[in-house]
Design an enzyme around this catalytic site. Structure first.
Site, PDB file in Angstrom:
ATOM      1  N   GLU A 124       0.779  -1.336  -0.039  1.00 28.30           N
ATOM      2  CA  GLU A 124       0.109   0.019  -0.293  1.00 28.30           C
ATOM      3  C   GLU A 124       0.884   1.210   0.054  1.00 28.30           C
ATOM      4  OE1 GLU A 124      -2.694  -0.324   3.141  1.00 28.30           O
ATOM      5  OE2 GLU A 124      -3.693  -2.092   2.231  1.00 28.30           O
ATOM      6  N   GLU A 162      -5.025  -8.566   0.393  1.00 30.63           N
ATOM      7  CA  GLU A 162      -5.848  -8.265   1.654  1.00 30.63           C
ATOM      8  C   GLU A 162      -7.233  -8.193   1.501  1.00 30.63           C
ATOM      9  OE1 GLU A 162      -4.488  -5.185   3.982  1.00 30.63           O
ATOM     10  OE2 GLU A 162      -2.325  -5.768   3.783  1.00 30.63           O
TER      11      GLU A 162
END
Ligand code: IFM
Length: 456
Positions: A165, A361
Site C-alpha cells: 500500500e 488483503e
C-alpha cells in the site's frame, strides 16, 4: 458458475511485522518510524504502541499451530527492515535474520507457503533521519535490503511482494500526518516519494531475481477501492471502469491505482496524470521507466471497499452516495461492498491482461470478545467474507486469472493510528494475557479451505 474455485487456488491469511511482532527493541533491532511515532504522546488511539503487540516474536511457534488448525495453505507476512538491518543501511543484525529463518522453516514444516512482503510501513528510523523517500539513495538501500533477504531466505521462499500500500505509507504518513512519521509534505514532495518508491520497487525485483535460489514469484500489494457499476449495462460498466483508473485531484495524496500500477505493468505513467501533475513531477527518464517496469509475476491488490458508479451525461462517471445505514465495520471507512472483488479483478484483467491476480488483503473489523461460552462469535465477518468470496468466485468462473486470497488478518493486531480498538483477526487476541481464541470465522474459513470454496 463453477462449483468450486480453480484447482490449486491458494487460501491464506495475512499480517505485518509491526502489527504483530512486538519485541520492538530486542535482539539488536533498530527503531522504525512507527516505534518513534507511537512513543510520541497523542499520535495513536489511547497512546497504544506496537511494543508488545501480539508478541508473535516469542509466540510464533504457537501461531503456526493455529494457522495449521485453520488449514491455511499460505501465510502472507512482512519482514521488519530495522530488525534485520538496524539503521536500514550498513550493518546487518544476525539475530533478526535468525528470527525469520526459524519462522520460515517452521511455516514450511507445517506445510504453509510463506509469502513475504519486504516493506509494510516500518521504515528504519535511521533512514527516516536521512530523508526516507525524499532521498535519492533510498532505492539503492532498498535494493540492498531485498538482496539480503533473497540471499538468506530465497532458498526456501519463492513468493515476494516488494511493497504494501504505497498510497498509505506515502499518502497518509507524509501528507495528513495521521500515520508515521506524521509528516505533512507538499504534493511535489509526495510525487517525488512515489517516484523513488517506484525505482526502489524496480531495483528490488532485480535484486530478488539475482539473489534468490528458488524461482521467484514477485508482485506488489497496492490498495484500491473497487468501482462497481450501478447496473450491468455497457454504458455503466464503461463509466465505472473509467472511474476506477481516473487520476484524482491534483492535490490528492492518495494517488489512483493507475499511477501505481501503469508504470510497473505498462512501462508508462498515465497521460492524464502527467497532465494533472504537470510542474510537480521530478524528471522521469526512459531508463527509469525501464527499471520500474521490470517484469513481475502477479498483481496483488488489497481491497476492502467499493463504491457504485453510473454513467451520467455523455457517459461521464458519476459516483453514487452510499445509502444511509449502508453496512460497515467498526471503523468508519470500512463499508461492506461485496461486488468490489469481482469488478476489481475484472477491470484489472482488462487493463493489465492475463497477469495472475492475488487478493493480498481483504477483511473486516468488528468488536469481538470472548463470550460466556468461551467462544468468539463473529457472524458479520463470516458474512462479509462469504459475500466478497462470491464475487471472486464469479471472476474465476469467467476465466479471470485469480490465484489466491489472503484474509486480513490472521489475528487481531495493532491497527496503526487506531491502536488495538479495531479487531480484524480470525483469531481473537487477549492483549493482557496473549491468549488466542479462534473465532467462529476461523472455523468457517477452515471449511471453505477444505472444500476449495465449494459452498460459496
Ligand atoms: O491493518 C491494515 C494493513 O496494515 C494494511 N491494509 C489495511 C489493513 C486494515 O486497515
Amino acid at each position: 458458475m463453477a462449483s468450486s474455485f480453480p484447482k490449486g487456488f491458494l487460501w491464506g491469511a495475512a499480517t505485518a511485522a509491526y502489527q504483530i511482532e512486538g519485541a520492538w527493541n530486542e535482539d539488536g533491532k533498530g527503531p522504525s518510524v512507527w516505534d518513534e511515532f507511537c512513543h510520541r504522546d497523542g499520535k495513536v488511539w489511547q497512546n497504544h504502541t506496537g511494543d508488545v503487540a501480539c508478541d508473535h516474536y516469542h509466540l510464533w511457534k504457537n501461531d503456526i499451530k493455529l494457522m495449521q488448525e485453520i488449514g491455511l495453505k499460505a501465510y502472507r507476512m512482512s519482514v521488519s527492515w530495522p530488525r534485520v538491518i538496524p539503521l536500514g543501511y550498513g550493518k546487518q543484525n544476525p539475530k533478526g535474520l535468525a528470527f525469520y529463518d526459524k519462522l520460515i522453516d517452521g511455516l514450511l514444516k507445517a506445510g504453509i507457503d510463506p509469502w513475504i512482503t519486504l516493506f509494510h510501513w516500518d521504515m528504519p528510523q535511521g533512514l527516516q533521519d536521512k530523508g526516507a523517500w525524499m532521498n535519492s539513495d533510498i532505492p539503492k538501500h532498498f535494493e540492498d535490503y531485498a538482496a539480503l533477504l533473497a540471499s538468506k531466505l530465497g532458498d526456501r521462499v519463492s513468493n515476494w511482494m516488494t511493497f504494501n500500500e504505497p498510497q498509505c505509507f506515502i499518502g497518509i504518513g507524509y501528507s495528513s500526518g495521521i500515520h508515521a512519521p506524521g509528516d505533512k509534505r507538499s504534493m511535489r514532495d509526495l510525487l517525488l516519494m512515489y517516484f523513488n518508491f517506484h525505482l526502489a520497487h524496480g531495483r528490488a525485483v532485480q535484486a530478488i531475481r539475482q539473489n534468490a535460489k528458488l524461482k521467484a514469484n514477485i508482485g506488489m500489494a497496492p490498495c484500491t477501492s473497487g468501482a462497481i457499476p450501478e447496473t450491468e449495462s455497457k454504458k455503466d460498466i464503461d463509466a465505472t471502469k473509467k472511474s476506477m483508473f481516473t487520476i484524482g485531484d491534483r492535490e490528492n495524496a492518495f494517488v489512483n491505482i493507475s499511477w501505481i500500477l501503469d508504470p510497473v505493468l505498462l512501462g508508462k505513467y498515465p497521460e492524464e496524470g502527467l497532465k494533472r501533475y504537470e510542474g510537480l513531477l521530478p524528471e522521469i527518464k526512459d531508463s527509469d521507466l525501464k527499471l520500474i517496469s521490470q517484469k513481475i509475476d502477479f498483481i496483488g491488490c488489497n481491497c476492502y471497499t467499493g463504491y457504485k458508479v453510473k454513467a451520467g451525461k455523455d457517459g461521464k462517471p458519476e459516483t453514487l452516495a452510499k445509502p444511509i445505514g449502508h453496512p460497515r465495520g467498526h471503523l468508519d471507512w470500512l463499508t461492506v461492498d461485496p461486488e468490489a472483488l469481482y469488478w476489481l479483478t475484472r477491470f484489472f484483467n482488462e487493463r493489465y491482461p492475463d497477469k495472475p491476480l492475488v487478493i493480498t488483503e481483504n477483511g473486516f473489523c468488528s468488536l469481538d470478545w470472548v463470550a460466556l461460552d468461551g467462544k468468539v462469535h463473529d457472524p458479520a465477518r463470516i458474512d462479509q467474507m462469504h459475500r466478497y468470496l462470491k464475487g471472486l468466485k464469479r471472476a474465476a468462473a469467467e476465466g479471470i486469472p485469480v490465484k489466491a486470497y489472503f484474509h486480513w488478518s490472521l489475528m487481531d493486531n495493532f491497527e496503526w493510528a487506531e491502536g488495538y480498538r479495531a479487531r480484524f483477526g480470525m483469531i481473537h487476541v487477549d492483549y493482557t494475557t496473549q491468549k488466542r481464541t479462534l473465532k467462529d470465522s476461523a472455523y468457517w474459513y477452515k471449511d471453505v479451505i477444505a472444500s476449495n470454496g465449494k459452498d460459496i
